[in-house]
Design an enzyme around this catalytic site. Structure first.
Site: not given
Ligand code: NAD
Length: 486
Positions: A216, A250
């Protein structure tokens, strides 16, 4: 690769979850429902505490913390504890009775095993819970990695679940390194919610390890305003769609596409509605996120964009509700996710031009069409490449448990909520019971009686009708005679 300590922590959590999962899955659905209900009551009972933590960690207004996170969790427990058993129940399969006599089949749904849930910070309660509640109900264990920006929300939720469900819920605190370690730890399914860039890394690693990854990801939703929209309501709805949670959603509206015939009347209403939100918009949650949004605003100004409201914040001031128009399509604010209270406005000559603008995007999460003519809005909206289409509203359905939250393209293909989410949180198990006493018609010996039967079956499949059925029965009897004569 995470360092040894981090990896060992993730591996231990995975091992504990795996050890607890079998006994959890062996319980009846009704017993799992009872446990989950108790956990749900504990979470709602602590709503005031949870809301406080949410506000502290994210800076959301209290009302938004309740509306966007906590209330939806109440609905989630009600939905899954009320209807989950039906959605998880077996499906009776239709097995052709004439050529495969005496058989009954069903498809049961069984848990995949351990689900790794990696979550972002923008809805730190609602997002993980809408994966974990159905996953647990289906008999899975979960290892939950909340965002490093909202760890206290994550741990508080996990503790309430653990009080009632035990070791089947594990929580891992840490940043991306811990997320990466969890990916390595060998889950049966990874449910990742976060940015498109991180999602690509997780998916690549999942593919190498043979672990399915539900993704997502980010979005850049369009809102299309047709020339027969209710302009005042539309302006207020779109302003909410751009600005709620400071645009850190998002599915926030990031592109407002307006039919030229109403632009003169609609845009002043939209600007007024945006400006009216100014004192309600919280600060962006991290300095990093603010830097991204400010860089997009600077780029928009450099590219000759015209400010309709808001603009570059002065000094340390927060980013306010901002609209730009007259932007070239290669501007960052047009192409990349903003994740702030800002949007691009483009005025388009007609419906086809609106559609072209909406689809000029790599993301495909949500889209809305605002119009007084619902059939017209639906017909146009279904041609927009998005996972979700709202007519005269936007994005609120994340809190509706019976509707899938789903994207396409750069927004990922993951599904949360609704019975459709069980398609990946469970796997199908086929069970067939055979009461036939005679040898099967398709077993050896082969020969003319088998060929005759198969031809009769094909004729019946093609034409149907009584005569074809009688011919098939005759061929079946001839075949049985051959088989019993062995
Ligand atoms: P992010 O990708 O920076 O982090 C998300 C999660 O992934 C965090 O828990 C982080 O610690 C973890 N993470 C980071 N690097 C990783 C790796 N290499 N391997 C595994 N896990 C890792 O995102 P964010 O800044 O926390 O959230 C914002 C983003 O999320 C935006 O792009 C938003 O659109 C998206 N989002 C999407 C949805 C949806 O339903 N489509 C919902 C909410 C947020």
């Amino acid at each position: 690769m995470a360092d040894d300590g981090v990896q060992a922590t993730a591996d231990t959590a995975m091992a504990r979850a795996r050890a607890a999962q079998e006994a959890w899955a062996a319980r009846s659905v009704a017993s799992r429902v009872r446990k989950l209900k108790a956990a749900g009551e504990a979470i709602l009972g602590g709503a005031e505490t949870l809301a406080e933590i949410l506000v502290e960690e994210t800076g959301k207004p209290l009302g938004e913390a309740y509306a966007g996170d906590i209330v939806g969790v109440g609905d989630l427990f009600t939905y899954w504890c009320g209807h989950g058993a039906t959605h998880l129940g077996p499906r009776k399969a239709r097995i052709p009775a004439l050529d495969m006599p005496g058989k009954k089949g069903r498809v049961e749904r069984e848990p995949v095993g351990v689900v790794a849930v990696i979550s972002p910070w923008n809805y730190p309660v609602a997002l993980p819970m809408r994966v974990m509640v159905p996953a647990l109900l289906a008999g899975n264990a979960v290892v939950f990695k909340p965002s490093e920006i909202t760890p206290r929300c994550g741990v508080w939720l996990a503790e309430r679940l653990q009080e009632h469900l035990g070791e089947v819920v594990q929580v891992l605190e840490g940043d991306g390194a811990m997320g990466a370690a969890l990916v390595e730890a060998g889950a049966d399914l990874i449910h990742f919610t976060g940015s498109t860039a991180t999602g690509a890394k997780v998916a690549a690693r999942g593919a190498a390890l043979g672990i399915p990854v539900e993704m997502e990801l980010g979005g850049k939703d369009p809102a299309i305003v047709l020339d027969d929209a209710m302009l005042d309501r539309t302006a207020r709805g779109i302003a909410w769609g751009v600005v709620h949670n400071a645009g850190q959603d998002c599915a926030s509206i990031e592109r407002v596409l307006v039919h030229a015939d109403v632009a003169d009347r609609f845009l002043p209403l939209l600007v007024e509605a945006m400006n009216a939100t100014a004192d309600q918009v919280p600060e962006l949650v991290t300095a990093r996120q603010k830097a991204i949004v400010v860089a997009q605003i600077e780029d928009a100004i450099a590219q000759g964009g015209r400010v309709l409201c808001g603009g570059l914040p002065e000094g340390d001031a927060p980013v306010g509700p901002t609209l730009f128009t007259d932007l070239p399509r290669d501007a960052a604010m047009w192409r990349e996710e903003s994740f702030g209270p800002v949007a691009v406005v483009e005025v388009c000559a007609d419906d086809e031009a609106l559609l072209e603008a909406a689809n000029d995007c790599t993301y495909g999460l949500g889209a809305s069409v605002w119009s007084g003519d619902v059939p017209r809005a639906c017909a146009l909206g279904k041609r927009v490449r998005s996972g979700m289409l709202w007519i005269n509203n936007h994005a609120f359905t994340g809190a509706v448990p019976d509707l899938p939250w789903v994207g396409r393209g750069g927004s990922g293909h993951g599904i949360t909520s609704s019975p459709e989410a069980l398609l990946h949180l469970t796997r199908p198990r086929v069970v067939v019971l055979d009461k036939a006493k005679a040898p099967e018609p398709w077993w050896y010996p082969y020969g003319p009686s088998l060929e005759g039967l198969m031809r009769a079956v094909v004729t019946r499949q093609r034409s149907g009708g009584l005569m074809a059925t009688l011919s098939t029965l005759r061929a079946l009897m001839a075949r049985n005679k051959t088989l019993s004569g062995r």
